[in-house]
Design an enzyme around this catalytic site. Structure first.
Site, PDB file in Angstrom:
ATOM      1  N   CYS A   1     -21.931   1.083  12.685  1.00  0.00           N
ATOM      2  CA  CYS A   1     -22.577   1.976  13.652  1.00  0.00           C
ATOM      3  C   CYS A   1     -22.361   3.444  13.290  1.00  0.00           C
ATOM      4  CB  CYS A   1     -22.080   1.675  15.055  1.00  0.00           C
ATOM      5  SG  CYS A   1     -22.619   0.038  15.626  1.00  0.00           S
TER       6      CYS A   1
ATOM      7  N   GLU B   1     -24.511   0.518  20.056  1.00  0.00           N
ATOM      8  CA  GLU B   1     -25.007   1.746  19.432  1.00  0.00           C
ATOM      9  C   GLU B   1     -26.348   1.515  18.746  1.00  0.00           C
ATOM     10  OE1 GLU B   1     -20.454   1.797  18.591  1.00  0.00           O
ATOM     11  OE2 GLU B   1     -22.008   0.301  18.971  1.00  0.00           O
TER      12      GLU B   1
ATOM     13  N   CYS C   1     -17.882   1.164  15.084  1.00  0.00           N
ATOM     14  CA  CYS C   1     -17.421   0.490  13.872  1.00  0.00           C
ATOM     15  C   CYS C   1     -18.032   1.206  12.662  1.00  0.00           C
ATOM     16  CB  CYS C   1     -17.845  -0.983  13.901  1.00  0.00           C
ATOM     17  SG  CYS C   1     -19.626  -1.232  13.709  1.00  0.00           S
TER      18      CYS C   1
END
Length: 155
Positions: free
Chosen positions: A97, A66, A94
């Site tokens: 990100c 990302e 996560c």
């Protein structure tokens, strides 16, 4: 960068099309023995950013797919905000990100498979920008299978 026109088609078909391209990015990671997660950023039916995990090659824990796609997209469009853009990523982002997506103000995030242990949803964190739409489960089985196979080979 590639152009695609999805007028008069189903938005779900558009999401599947772009997720397949994110999966192609994940396959690139796999060939480099990186965790196979891929991402693309689409704005006005144009791919403006691509990325896959580069944490091993760059020796950088922040080099997630990302983050690579956000940086690529910002360079392509000439600005740091990604309003009007969609991030397609093969695995649920996560916390890092998801937080970065907040700062980019990306309009939509579409992910493939859930990440039960490290995904931001499992942390009960409200990390996305209030205007960011979230959609999960697009090609989830294909996305999850890449990860499962990768980690099965590591064990």
């Amino acid at each position: 960068m590639s152009f695609y026109n999805f007028e008069n088609t189903n938005p779900d078909e558009e999401d599947i099309h772009y997720m397949k391209l994110a999966l192609a990015e994940a396959e690139k990671a796999l060939t480099e023995d990186e965790i196979p997660i891929g991402a693309i950023v689409v704005c006005k039916n144009r791919i403006v950013g691509r990325g896959y995990n580069l944490t091993e090659r760059l020796n950088d824990v922040t080099a997630h797919a990302e983050m690579q796609a956000f940086t690529s997209a910002s360079q392509t469009i000439g600005g740091k905000y990604l309003m009007g853009c969609t991030l397609y990523v093969t695995i649920e982002p996560c916390v890092m990100c998801a937080g970065a997506s907040y700062w980019t103000q990306v309009s939509r995030i579409v992910y493939g498979a859930r990440e039960e242990k490290r995904g931001f949803i499992s942390k009960n964190a409200n990390l996305l920008h209030p205007k960011t739409e979230l959609k999960g489960g697009v090609l989830a089985e294909e996305c999850a299978l890449l990860m499962k196979n990768f980690f099965a080979k590591k064990r």
